[in-house]
Motif scaffolding. Sequence first.
Motif, short mmCIF file in Angstrom:
data_model
loop_
_atom_site.label_atom_id
_atom_site.label_comp_id
_atom_site.label_asym_id
_atom_site.label_seq_id
_atom_site.Cartn_x
_atom_site.Cartn_y
_atom_site.Cartn_z
N ASP A 435 -12.46 -13.61 52.83
CA ASP A 435 -11.21 -12.90 53.10
C ASP A 435 -11.45 -11.86 54.20
N GLU A 436 -10.47 -11.01 54.41
CA GLU A 436 -10.55 -10.05 55.51
C GLU A 436 -11.73 -9.10 55.35
N GLN A 437 -11.99 -8.66 54.12
CA GLN A 437 -13.10 -7.75 53.89
C GLN A 437 -14.44 -8.43 54.17
N ASP A 438 -14.59 -9.69 53.75
CA ASP A 438 -15.84 -10.41 53.99
C ASP A 438 -16.14 -10.53 55.48
N LEU A 439 -15.11 -10.85 56.25
CA LEU A 439 -15.31 -11.09 57.68
C LEU A 439 -15.42 -9.79 58.48
N TYR A 440 -14.48 -8.92 58.27
CA TYR A 440 -14.35 -7.74 59.13
C TYR A 440 -14.75 -6.44 58.45
N GLY A 441 -15.25 -6.53 57.23
CA GLY A 441 -15.55 -5.31 56.48
C GLY A 441 -16.77 -4.57 56.97
N ASN A 442 -17.76 -5.30 57.52
CA ASN A 442 -19.01 -4.65 57.93
C ASN A 442 -19.59 -5.38 59.14
N MET A 443 -19.54 -4.73 60.30
CA MET A 443 -19.97 -5.37 61.55
C MET A 443 -20.72 -4.37 62.42
N PHE A 444 -21.53 -4.91 63.31
CA PHE A 444 -22.13 -4.11 64.38
C PHE A 444 -21.70 -4.70 65.72
N GLY A 445 -21.29 -3.82 66.61
CA GLY A 445 -20.93 -4.24 67.96
C GLY A 445 -21.62 -3.33 68.97
N VAL A 446 -21.37 -3.60 70.23
CA VAL A 446 -21.92 -2.79 71.32
C VAL A 446 -20.76 -2.20 72.11
N TYR A 447 -20.83 -0.93 72.36
CA TYR A 447 -19.77 -0.23 73.09
C TYR A 447 -19.55 -0.86 74.46
N GLY A 448 -18.28 -1.00 74.83
CA GLY A 448 -17.92 -1.70 76.05
C GLY A 448 -18.48 -1.09 77.32
N LEU A 449 -18.73 0.24 77.36
CA LEU A 449 -19.28 0.89 78.54
C LEU A 449 -20.77 1.16 78.42
#
Length: 657
Positions: A435-449
């Motif tokens: 569900d939404e929590q499983d997919l988007y609940g905990n993520m790491f990304g890299v700042y666009g700049l």
Amino acid sequence: MKKRLLCMTLGVVMVLSVLLAGCSNSNGEDDEIEPAEVEGAQTVTMWVITDERTTEEAMNAVEEAFTKITKSKYKINVDIQFYTEDEYYQALEESINMSVEEQELYEEVQRALRQAIRDAQAQGITDEVAITNQFYKDHPEYERFRDWGSDEEEETGEVEEETIINDYGIAELKYPDTEPYQVDIIYLSGYERYLDYIEKEWLAPLDEELSGSSKKLNDVISASLLGGVMVDGTTYAIPNNVAIGEYKYMMLDKELFDKYYYNYSDITDLLDCADFLADVKKLESDVVPIDATFEECMNLFVWYWTLNAEKYQGDDIDEDGNPVTEYRYTYNTDNIFNICGAVYQGPEYRNRGDMVLSFDSLFTLPEYREIFMQLMEYKYNGYYGEVTEGQTAAISFMTGDYTIKQTIEENKGVYTDEQTGKQYYGIVVEYPEADEQDLYGNMFGVYGLSSHLSGSMKIITALNTNAELRNLLQYGIEGTHYEINEEGVLHRLNNDYMMDIEKTGNCFIAYPEEGLPSNYWEIAKLQNNEALINPLLGFSFDNILAESDGQLDNGLIENVNILSQQTLEKINACQTYEELDALVNTTTDGLADSLRPSRNPTIIFPGFDDPVVVNLNKYCNNAYDPSSAEGGEDTSGESPYTVYYNWLTTYGYLPAA
């Protein structure tokens, strides 16, 4: 810099304004991470959420141990920014906003520097190094920008490493200081926030890294998770592996099933159990044939579209100065009966990308009528019920994890309840669903700049592949904050360093804590391999219509709901199975014929006080074109099916042909 709140004071803003005006499969090792093309020392920031019980001393110790490993393996110094949950997003977004202003100021400085070089060259001065030095001497307020251009050099592999002599007289790499308001690795949670950060260009696209130095992530992150977070075909964040959902099992009482000489291998779902249920009903007076309701059983096979259009006063004003009436659209997730919907092909197909939740007129579908009539026959025969004290059920349903499925497979279909010792034949009727929590609940990304995309992705990859680094961020220092017993289960020694395991990386390579079996995460990994994605995850009529300033046909939605209620009333009025069969299947005036989209628009069920005219041809058509409607252009609004089908097409969720 621990648990610090960024202070965007008026003074800081004024100074900046003046300056601008002036110018798995994983085994817990990460050996397969691709080596860096550039070996220059980097400093990146990593923003994480911690518990308010975590002490300053513990954070400092973890950061020191963490960056010692990353320096050794990747030549990356990691400055960990710890914040409690109530501080985190405000601090992060303030820093991002300041980072944007700093970037704009840097560009102004670069333009001023280039102009200074041109002016000097016009006067015959050609030494750019000397010109640059003089520029920063004349403008010391810009000095912090002198080395910003070195990040571009890093991308070309032209960095000269600097060394310093440490306290022991040994040369070691010199790592750059963090830049003001530097943001690199970001933890984030929530679908709406994820989309908002993408729209603001606060998240860098990661697909190039996923096909290069971070390609190992494709092996260790659940395909359901990694594929599910893509937006417009692009990956902007790496979801943390967490255990997804639960299975639903249909459990057949083994003793009863064997007693009446049935073959377990003949049973794939509830529809195959008619003869067994008939024997139980006839010969076992103290046994409930099915411990469930008719509606619960129908939901295993059918998705019903029950839409609601809610009026509200929007922000727009009409020509008379009155607020314009607008609509919000929702669909009922409780799967309440409707004449329109979709039949599941099987539990393994209930997956976004594998099926279309069509707006079919259900009673015109032979497969729906077969399911409906058989489960209604069970109802007429009194098979549905609820087990009370002293009773058992011939067929019941239970939810659980992969261990139940594993046990069933290893024991030729048999599952034994550990508490009662009772045995069942088990069959999966629903798979775990992200569900939404499983997919988007905990993520790491890299700042666009961020100037350190590749370096940041190496750290994110390590949090998903390197057990030592991952457990360090989660649990702290072994012997100080925790210890591991002989079974490999973690026991906390204190609460000085507390983190949420789903917020710090790949759960599958973390130690299980006390209270969990030692193989807990191995089981979760196997479960995730079979997990599906909710077919409607990410879908919203409101969001899609807002982009086109459109509106659904509200009258059509209302009339379909009325017609569905009238249909249900006619069904409930049938006293026998034979009467119901005549209503459903009679070709002249039964539901199979009356609810044909090609018969509409027409008044249906005129015996009711409020007969309705329903254009099912529009409602059930995924390519309805209002401009070419029969009788002239249709201005009443869009077909819900068309809006939904366009969403499937736009985001690539249509099943492969």
